[in-house]
Scaffold this motif. Structure first.
Motif, mmCIF file in Angstrom:
data_model
loop_
_atom_site.group_PDB
_atom_site.id
_atom_site.type_symbol
_atom_site.label_atom_id
_atom_site.label_comp_id
_atom_site.label_asym_id
_atom_site.label_seq_id
_atom_site.Cartn_x
_atom_site.Cartn_y
_atom_site.Cartn_z
ATOM 1 N N ALA A 1 -16.115 -9.777 10.925
ATOM 2 C CA ALA A 1 -15.382 -8.792 11.901
ATOM 3 C C ALA A 1 -16.287 -7.684 12.443
ATOM 4 C CB ALA A 1 -14.261 -8.537 11.117
ATOM 5 N N VAL A 2 -17.026 -7.318 11.554
ATOM 6 C CA VAL A 2 -18.026 -6.124 12.229
ATOM 7 C C VAL A 2 -18.970 -6.432 13.006
ATOM 8 C CG1 VAL A 2 -19.857 -4.404 11.208
ATOM 9 C CG2 VAL A 2 -17.676 -4.846 9.906
ATOM 10 N N ARG A 3 -19.517 -7.820 12.713
ATOM 11 C CA ARG A 3 -20.506 -8.408 13.582
ATOM 12 C C ARG A 3 -19.968 -8.690 15.038
ATOM 13 N NH1 ARG A 3 -21.690 -13.464 11.452
ATOM 14 N NH2 ARG A 3 -22.426 -12.190 9.731
ATOM 15 N N TRP A 4 -18.700 -8.871 14.832
ATOM 16 C CA TRP A 4 -17.851 -9.569 16.529
ATOM 17 C C TRP A 4 -17.256 -8.316 17.087
ATOM 18 C CZ3 TRP A 4 -18.614 -13.790 19.444
ATOM 19 C CH2 TRP A 4 -19.157 -14.733 18.863
ATOM 20 N N GLU A 5 -17.633 -7.087 16.294
ATOM 21 C CA GLU A 5 -16.889 -5.877 16.973
ATOM 22 C C GLU A 5 -15.282 -6.043 16.888
ATOM 23 O OE1 GLU A 5 -20.709 -4.266 19.298
ATOM 24 O OE2 GLU A 5 -18.870 -4.500 20.175
ATOM 25 N N ILE A 6 -14.896 -6.766 15.764
ATOM 26 C CA ILE A 6 -13.278 -6.890 15.925
ATOM 27 C C ILE A 6 -12.825 -5.687 14.724
ATOM 28 C CG2 ILE A 6 -11.391 -8.432 15.413
ATOM 29 C CD1 ILE A 6 -13.293 -10.654 15.616
ATOM 30 N N ASP A 7 -12.900 -4.411 15.441
ATOM 31 C CA ASP A 7 -13.040 -3.179 14.482
ATOM 32 C C ASP A 7 -11.644 -3.095 13.577
ATOM 33 O OD1 ASP A 7 -15.042 -1.836 17.068
ATOM 34 O OD2 ASP A 7 -15.830 -2.738 15.238
ATOM 35 N N GLU A 8 -10.700 -3.035 14.453
ATOM 36 C CA GLU A 8 -9.639 -2.817 13.642
ATOM 37 C C GLU A 8 -9.258 -3.831 12.493
ATOM 38 O OE1 GLU A 8 -8.695 0.442 15.369
ATOM 39 O OE2 GLU A 8 -7.054 -0.480 13.963
ATOM 40 N N LEU A 9 -9.466 -5.089 12.639
ATOM 41 C CA LEU A 9 -9.412 -6.127 11.571
ATOM 42 C C LEU A 9 -10.302 -5.920 10.411
ATOM 43 C CD1 LEU A 9 -8.819 -9.470 13.569
ATOM 44 C CD2 LEU A 9 -7.468 -8.597 11.611
ATOM 45 N N ALA A 10 -11.661 -5.336 10.787
ATOM 46 C CA ALA A 10 -12.740 -5.112 10.033
ATOM 47 C C ALA A 10 -12.267 -4.095 8.941
ATOM 48 C CB ALA A 10 -13.984 -4.833 10.628
ATOM 49 N N TRP A 11 -12.065 -2.881 9.477
ATOM 50 C CA TRP A 11 -11.660 -1.823 8.547
ATOM 51 C C TRP A 11 -10.418 -1.847 7.658
ATOM 52 C CZ3 TRP A 11 -7.810 1.548 7.561
ATOM 53 C CH2 TRP A 11 -6.794 1.719 8.497
ATOM 54 N N GLU A 12 -9.332 -2.739 8.419
ATOM 55 C CA GLU A 12 -8.207 -2.930 7.681
ATOM 56 C C GLU A 12 -8.248 -3.999 6.630
ATOM 57 O OE1 GLU A 12 -4.944 -2.768 10.240
ATOM 58 O OE2 GLU A 12 -3.347 -3.403 8.907
ATOM 59 N N LEU A 13 -9.175 -5.013 6.936
ATOM 60 C CA LEU A 13 -9.421 -6.064 5.832
ATOM 61 C C LEU A 13 -10.106 -5.287 4.673
ATOM 62 C CD1 LEU A 13 -9.100 -8.902 4.962
ATOM 63 C CD2 LEU A 13 -11.166 -9.609 6.327
ATOM 64 N N ALA A 14 -11.035 -4.815 4.847
ATOM 65 C CA ALA A 14 -11.771 -4.217 3.722
ATOM 66 C C ALA A 14 -10.969 -3.104 3.027
ATOM 67 C CB ALA A 14 -12.888 -3.247 4.235
ATOM 68 N N ALA A 15 -10.039 -2.341 3.672
ATOM 69 C CA ALA A 15 -9.329 -1.376 2.942
ATOM 70 C C ALA A 15 -8.173 -2.254 2.090
ATOM 71 C CB ALA A 15 -8.672 -0.451 3.703
ATOM 72 N N THR A 16 -7.566 -3.268 2.658
ATOM 73 C CA THR A 16 -6.653 -4.013 1.941
ATOM 74 C C THR A 16 -7.134 -4.670 0.854
ATOM 75 O OG1 THR A 16 -5.624 -3.990 4.179
ATOM 76 C CG2 THR A 16 -4.720 -5.626 2.448
#
Length: 796
Positions: free
Chosen positions: A672-687
């Motif tokens: 997600a970070v590589r593809w710049e899907i930023d909202e998904l990236a940080w929310e998945l990491a936090a979850t």
């Protein structure tokens, strides 16, 4: 220059300087009587120029000037000009000049069909050739390109000289010449065509068919490609009983065709001289074949992905067993991975022709031909090898009925519909086998000099025999290369497939042959799967990749098709009972290349759907875990989901599911970070924090949160950044790194104050209180815990 560089003057050979001076002289010779600029000379002499190449050039020019002495047009052959340097040489003083003049005359005669004149002029030109220009001497890329062009010019001249000889009827001489050339130039299809024509012209069609089979095998094994249409057509003409006369193909008068000496058919292509034993699959093969028991003939299907060495293994075993079959061996290339697999009727006609039935003796139709074939083999003991089968439909008519025969089949498909049959699945080599194969090709001395690089090189090749052979072939053709040079070039995954596909052939062509046979949806899924990285994956990921998240059965059908085509490997079952799958590293590189044809927006959407489903599953799993102080955030990341009953079934045992998916989930954050899907990236990491905290997976926790912080900052998402900083701070607390924890918690508190997130600020304050207590700063801890924000955090 047509060989090692030599300079002669008055019948005496001059001594030259070192390799750089020789490269400079060669560059000047190739621009004789013209001005060669300093930049041209630098590019010609060095691949990586030194710090002051101009100074070196001046030094080498000065040394050359002393060696070469006076010329015919002035005080020195080598003079300095305003634009660079000029070397004066007459065309008749330079072998490349004489070579080019002779070739121009020869080519003109060749195109007019003046064969005798062409032969004489080609002979004069080729007599000058002493080997590859400059041999193995190191030169720059610019000069290397010119030298490679000269080598190609020589090879074309050899082909045309051979063709002219053939047209003059010198068939035996043509055969001798070509067989001397083929070991080094086996990719030259024109040489193979002339060899087949010359063998037929010498009334040796059996040898012509054997030569074609050898060529087909080498092309398939080493490059994964088919001969061109012209060669395939010639092969069919020879099979029909045609022969060559005066350079043209005409119909033979005989309608009965030819029979092998003594009535015994021996069609097996040559065994590989460097074949590496594979103990387990060879034992399976020989046990399955047994002794040819009475009844239905043993049929053994060896399946595996592209490049794993199916044909090499089967041919090696076939040669070992050949003595058991007094009536001989039949070999057929079914071309199952080509764009047009061969029809069963044509294949039956080929086998009947080998058994002495041609022309009108061959009945029409598959059924009639198959019946005749079975009748002929009913009382014979023959070994039948069916190489590169497309499917069971193609294979079934080619199976004999007599129990004295044995059939070996290779295919990239599983061919479970061929019944009864014994199935052997072949995978990549073990590491020791891979090292042995590389060592046999490049030589034990060279391998022993760089043992670490041998291991790294075979790993970069994914232990695939085809990849190892291509890499080893490059090393054999470049004896001056250290192994570490090729290892470094293969280390870059984005270029690895190109390095192992010389001239666009090799692995890429072999992989493409497999993908080409897939239905469109399955091929699209294969390419998109490559985007998900090197982790093992469950089958459900295919559904969101294809935007069919609610079609679980569809996803499994696609996965099954990829497994049957040996493009996707099942690598066990995880603790939840879910099968896991993985793309071989080189196949994944090919999949990523193919995905480039899909618009980037659609690729990004496919990745986003998969990560969105993972986020939904993680939320469900976290809800089934014991309560945690790191309850997951709920914000605006795009959502995707599997059917509720499927998702609930998968996450029914949350910790088991998390343990099975952990590596893939870490990879999903990276994706997600590589593809710049930023909202998904940080929310998945936090979850993921509650699970990572529960299992004390601090390395993973730290990694995914730090990656996701990049995504949050990229979109100026201060709330997301604050949540992630608190998570990283907690990792520091677990590791007793309190200074770092204080800095991150203070930053998180400041971010929350900026956006008015009182709950987030309270959590950061509570964290600071924890650190103060652990540091035995009780007053500070009391102040932090006593604040209104901390009470809000602690009591909700």
């Amino acid at each position: 220059m047509l060989g090692r560089l030599e300079v002669w003057q008055g019948g005496e050979r001059l001594r030259l300087g070192g390799p750089r001076e020789c490269a400079l002289l060669a560059a000047l010779l190739l621009r004789a009587n013209e001005i060669a600029s300093v930049s041209y000379l630098v590019d010609a002499v060095w691949e990586r120029p030194p710090a002051s190449p101009e100074t070196n050039v001046r030094t080498y020019v000065s040394q050359l000037r002393r060696r070469l002495g006076r010329g015919s047009r002035g005080p020195s052959r080598l003079v300095t000009t305003q634009g660079g340097y000029q070397l004066t040489v007459r065309p008749d003083e330079f072998d490349v000049g004489v070579f080019e003049e002779a070739l121009e005359r020869a080519d003109a005669a060749f195109h007019r069909g003046h064969w005798e004149r062409a032969t004489a002029d080609y002979s004069r030109a080729l007599d000058l050739w002493r080997g590859d220009p400059l041999g193995d001497q190191p030169v720059g890329a610019r000069l290397r390109g010119v030298l490679d062009g000269l080598a190609e010019r020589w090879l074309v001249a050899v082909e045309r000289f051979t063709r002219a000889k053939f047209e003059l009827g010198a068939h035996d001489e043509v055969i001798r010449l070509i067989r001397e050339l083929l070991p080094r130039h086996f990719l030259r299809e024109e040489l193979w065509r002339l060899l087949l024509l010359a063998l037929c012209g010498s009334n040796r069609p059996a040898e012509a068919l054997d030569a074609y089979a050898t060529m087909r095998r080498r092309f398939a094994d080493e490059l994964g490609v088919e001969p061109n249409e012209r060669l395939r057509q010639l092969h069919e003409e020879i099979l029909r009983g045609d022969h060559v006369r005066d350079g043209s193909v005409v119909r033979t008068r005989s309608s009965t065709g030819w029979r092998p000496p003594g009535g015994r058919v021996c069609q097996l292509p040559a065994d590989l001289g460097d074949f590496t034993e594979r103990a387990a699959p060879m034992r399976q093969l020989t046990e399955a074949i047994g002794n040819g028991a009475v009844g239905a003939p043993p049929v053994v299907v060896v399946s595996g992905g592209p490049g794993v060495g199916k044909s090499a293994l089967v041919l090696h075993v076939a040669h070992q067993l050949a003595g058991r079959f007094p009536d001989g061996q039949l070999y057929l290339d079914l071309r199952g991975t080509s764009e047009a697999p061969r029809e069963s009727a044509v294949l039956l006609a080929e086998m009947l022709g080998a058994l002495g039935f041609t022309g009108s003796q061959v009945p029409d139709g598959v059924a009639a031909r198959a019946g005749l074939f079975r009748s002929l083999l009913s009382d014979r003991r023959m070994l039948v090898v069916l190489d590169d089968a497309a499917d069971a439909r193609q294979v079934r008519p080619l199976l004999p009925a007599g129990g004295g025969c044995v059939v070996l089949v290779t295919s990239r498909q599983l061919l479970t519909d061929v019944m009864p049959a014994y199935h052997v699945e072949l995978g990549p080599l073990r590491e020791d086998e891979a090292r042995t194969l590389l060592t046999r090709i490049i030589g034990p001395v060279r391998a022993a000099a760089e043992p670490v690089e041998v291991t790294e090189l075979v790993r970069a090749c994914g232990h695939l025999p085809l990849a190892i052979r291509i890499a080893a072939g490059r090393l054999v053709g470049r004896p001056a290369w250290p192994l570490r040079l090729l290892t470094r070039r293969l280390a870059d995954e984005s270029r690895r497939l190109t390095e192992l596909s010389p001239g666009g052939l090799g692995l890429r062509a072999s992989f493409q042959a497999s993908v080409r046979s897939l239905p469109p949806d399955v091929a699209r899924a294969f390419h998109l799967l490559g985007l998900l990285g090197p982790h093992t994956l469950p089958s459900w990921v295919v559904a969101p990749l294809l935007d069919r998240a609610h079609e679980e059965l569809c996803a499994q059908d696609v996965v099954d098709a990829l497994v049957d085509a040996n493009l996707l490997a099942q690598c066990g079952v995880d603790d939840t009972g879910t099968p896991r799958y993985r793309l071989h590293d080189l196949l994944r590189a090919h999949a990523v290349e193919g995905a480039a044809a899909i618009p980037v927006g659609k690729r990004r959407a496919a990745v986003s759907r998969v990560v969105g489903v993972w986020l939904d599953l993680v939320r469900r799993a976290v809800e089934g875990m014991p309560p945690s102080s790191f309850d997951p955030p709920r914000f605006a990341a795009p959502r995707a989901a599997l059917p509720p009953d499927v998702a609930s079934r998968m996450t029914a045992e949350p910790l088991r599911w998390f343990d099975a998916e952990r590596a893939a989930l870490v990879g999903a954050v990276e994706l997600a970070v590589r593809w710049e899907i930023d909202e998904l990236a940080w929310e998945l990491a936090a979850t993921l924090a509650p699970y990572l905290d529960f299992r004390s997976r601090y390395d993973d926790w730290d990694r995914v949160h730090r990656l996701a912080v990049q995504a949050a900052r990229r979109t100026a998402n201060r709330r997301g950044e604050a949540v992630l900083l608190r998570g990283i701070a907690q990792v520091h607390i677990h590791r007793d790194e309190y200074g770092a924890a204080i800095r991150l918690l203070s930053r998180s508190r400041a971010l929350c104050r900026q956006i008015g997130d009182k709950r987030g600020e309270s959590r950061a304050v509570a964290g600071l209180g924890v650190v103060a207590r652990l540091l035995d700063r009780r007053g500070v801890a009391r102040d932090e815990y006593g604040s209104r924000r901390a009470r809000t955090a602690l009591h909700g």
